[in-house]
Design a protein around this motif. Structure first.
Motif, PDB file in Angstrom:
ATOM      1  N   LYS A 279       0.852  -1.194   0.000  1.00 58.95           N
ATOM      2  CA  LYS A 279       0.000   0.000   0.000  1.00 58.95           C
ATOM      3  C   LYS A 279       0.889   1.246   0.000  1.00 58.95           C
ATOM      4  N   PRO A 280       0.390   2.341  -0.567  1.00 58.48           N
ATOM      5  CA  PRO A 280       1.194   3.573  -0.575  1.00 58.48           C
ATOM      6  C   PRO A 280       1.350   4.137   0.842  1.00 58.48           C
ATOM      7  N   SER A 281       2.420   4.851   1.042  1.00 58.29           N
ATOM      8  CA  SER A 281       2.714   5.400   2.379  1.00 58.29           C
ATOM      9  C   SER A 281       1.697   6.458   2.806  1.00 58.29           C
ATOM     10  N   TRP A 282       1.014   7.070   1.869  1.00 63.41           N
ATOM     11  CA  TRP A 282       0.086   8.158   2.170  1.00 63.41           C
ATOM     12  C   TRP A 282      -1.325   7.688   2.503  1.00 63.41           C
ATOM     13  N   ARG A 283      -1.544   6.397   2.544  1.00 58.86           N
ATOM     14  CA  ARG A 283      -2.904   5.905   2.825  1.00 58.86           C
ATOM     15  C   ARG A 283      -3.328   6.282   4.230  1.00 58.86           C
ATOM     16  N   PRO A 284      -4.608   6.554   4.423  1.00 59.55           N
ATOM     17  CA  PRO A 284      -5.097   6.867   5.767  1.00 59.55           C
ATOM     18  C   PRO A 284      -4.978   5.638   6.682  1.00 59.55           C
ATOM     19  N   PRO A 285      -4.864   5.856   7.974  1.00 61.18           N
ATOM     20  CA  PRO A 285      -4.813   4.716   8.896  1.00 61.18           C
ATOM     21  C   PRO A 285      -6.151   3.974   8.903  1.00 61.18           C
ATOM     22  N   ASN A 286      -6.103   2.673   9.174  1.00 57.48           N
ATOM     23  CA  ASN A 286      -7.319   1.855   9.153  1.00 57.48           C
ATOM     24  C   ASN A 286      -8.418   2.425  10.049  1.00 57.48           C
ATOM     25  N   GLY A 287      -8.050   2.989  11.194  1.00 56.56           N
ATOM     26  CA  GLY A 287      -9.035   3.528  12.129  1.00 56.56           C
ATOM     27  C   GLY A 287      -9.791   4.731  11.600  1.00 56.56           C
TER      28      GLY A 287
ATOM     29  N   SER B 258      -7.581   6.704  -6.047  1.00 53.14           N
ATOM     30  CA  SER B 258      -6.116   6.709  -6.121  1.00 53.14           C
ATOM     31  C   SER B 258      -5.529   5.565  -5.308  1.00 53.14           C
ATOM     32  N   LEU B 259      -6.062   5.354  -4.123  1.00 49.58           N
ATOM     33  CA  LEU B 259      -5.588   4.271  -3.267  1.00 49.58           C
ATOM     34  C   LEU B 259      -5.867   2.914  -3.910  1.00 49.58           C
ATOM     35  N   ASN B 260      -7.071   2.725  -4.421  1.00 48.27           N
ATOM     36  CA  ASN B 260      -7.421   1.464  -5.090  1.00 48.27           C
ATOM     37  C   ASN B 260      -6.498   1.226  -6.284  1.00 48.27           C
ATOM     38  N   TYR B 261      -6.245   2.284  -7.068  1.00 49.31           N
ATOM     39  CA  TYR B 261      -5.343   2.150  -8.214  1.00 49.31           C
ATOM     40  C   TYR B 261      -3.953   1.710  -7.781  1.00 49.31           C
ATOM     41  N   CYS B 262      -3.394   2.373  -6.772  1.00 43.37           N
ATOM     42  CA  CYS B 262      -2.048   2.032  -6.314  1.00 43.37           C
ATOM     43  C   CYS B 262      -1.980   0.606  -5.777  1.00 43.37           C
ATOM     44  N   ILE B 263      -2.989   0.194  -5.048  1.00 48.33           N
ATOM     45  CA  ILE B 263      -3.007  -1.176  -4.518  1.00 48.33           C
ATOM     46  C   ILE B 263      -3.111  -2.175  -5.666  1.00 48.33           C
ATOM     47  N   TRP B 264      -3.945  -1.894  -6.660  1.00 51.81           N
ATOM     48  CA  TRP B 264      -4.066  -2.781  -7.819  1.00 51.81           C
ATOM     49  C   TRP B 264      -2.731  -2.847  -8.573  1.00 51.81           C
ATOM     50  N   ARG B 265      -2.132  -1.696  -8.813  1.00 52.78           N
ATOM     51  CA  ARG B 265      -0.868  -1.624  -9.559  1.00 52.78           C
ATOM     52  C   ARG B 265       0.254  -2.369  -8.843  1.00 52.78           C
TER      53      ARG B 265
END
Length: 161
Positions: free
Chosen positions: A36-44, A146-153
């Protein structure tokens, strides 16, 4: 007329509860294995953000419903688009977390984001307040795309032999 207010404001949360049920185990088992990208929000942050977004979109739908006099002919497009985006919203979690179909989830969330934009366009002449209640949702969806794209990529699907 508090029943439509409460019902329409609460409705989006139903999909959120179901999504939370699917996500609960996956966020502890499968999701940590993904790059996952470093900029993703925390799970909480996700349940807090979605609670606010679902409440805002639900209340916005009530404002549109009220302004148009209920489920009238004039409400078909604005509330129809709202219903479509809500169904697309509820479908993303089973695709991503349930089926682990990152590419299909990406395609789906792009369609969802476009549908939310169309919903906002259809709502604007009716209620600017309702439209602005969807603005944080649209912003969050841009981040989620953007997050979904990065995780897919960064997590190519393994080929079945």
């Amino acid at each position: 007329m508090w029943l439509p207010l409460v019902g329409m404001t609460a409705l989006p949360h139903l999909g959120g509860f179901y999504g939370g049920y699917i996500t609960r185990t996956q966020v502890k088992t499968w999701y940590p294995t993904l790059q996952k990208p470093s900029w993703r929000p925390p799970n909480g942050a996700f349940p807090i953000v979605w609670t606010c977004l679902y409440t805002g979109m639900g209340y916005g739908s009530y404002l549109i419903w009220k302004e148009l006099g209920g489920f009238t002919e004039d409400a078909v497009v604005p509330l129809g688009l709202y219903g479509l985006q809500l169904a697309l919203n509820w479908a993303w979690t089973p695709l991503f977390f349930g089926a682990h179909k990152l590419k299909w989830a990406l395609i789906e969330i792009v369609l969802l984001t476009g549908t939310v934009g169309a919903t906002m366009v259809s709502w604007y002449p009716i209620s600017r307040t309702a439209t602005w209640l969807l603005a944080p949702y649209l912003s969050w969806l841009c981040l989620a795309c953007s997050l979904n794209y990065c995780i897919w990529r960064d997590n190519p699907e393994k080929k079945e032999e």
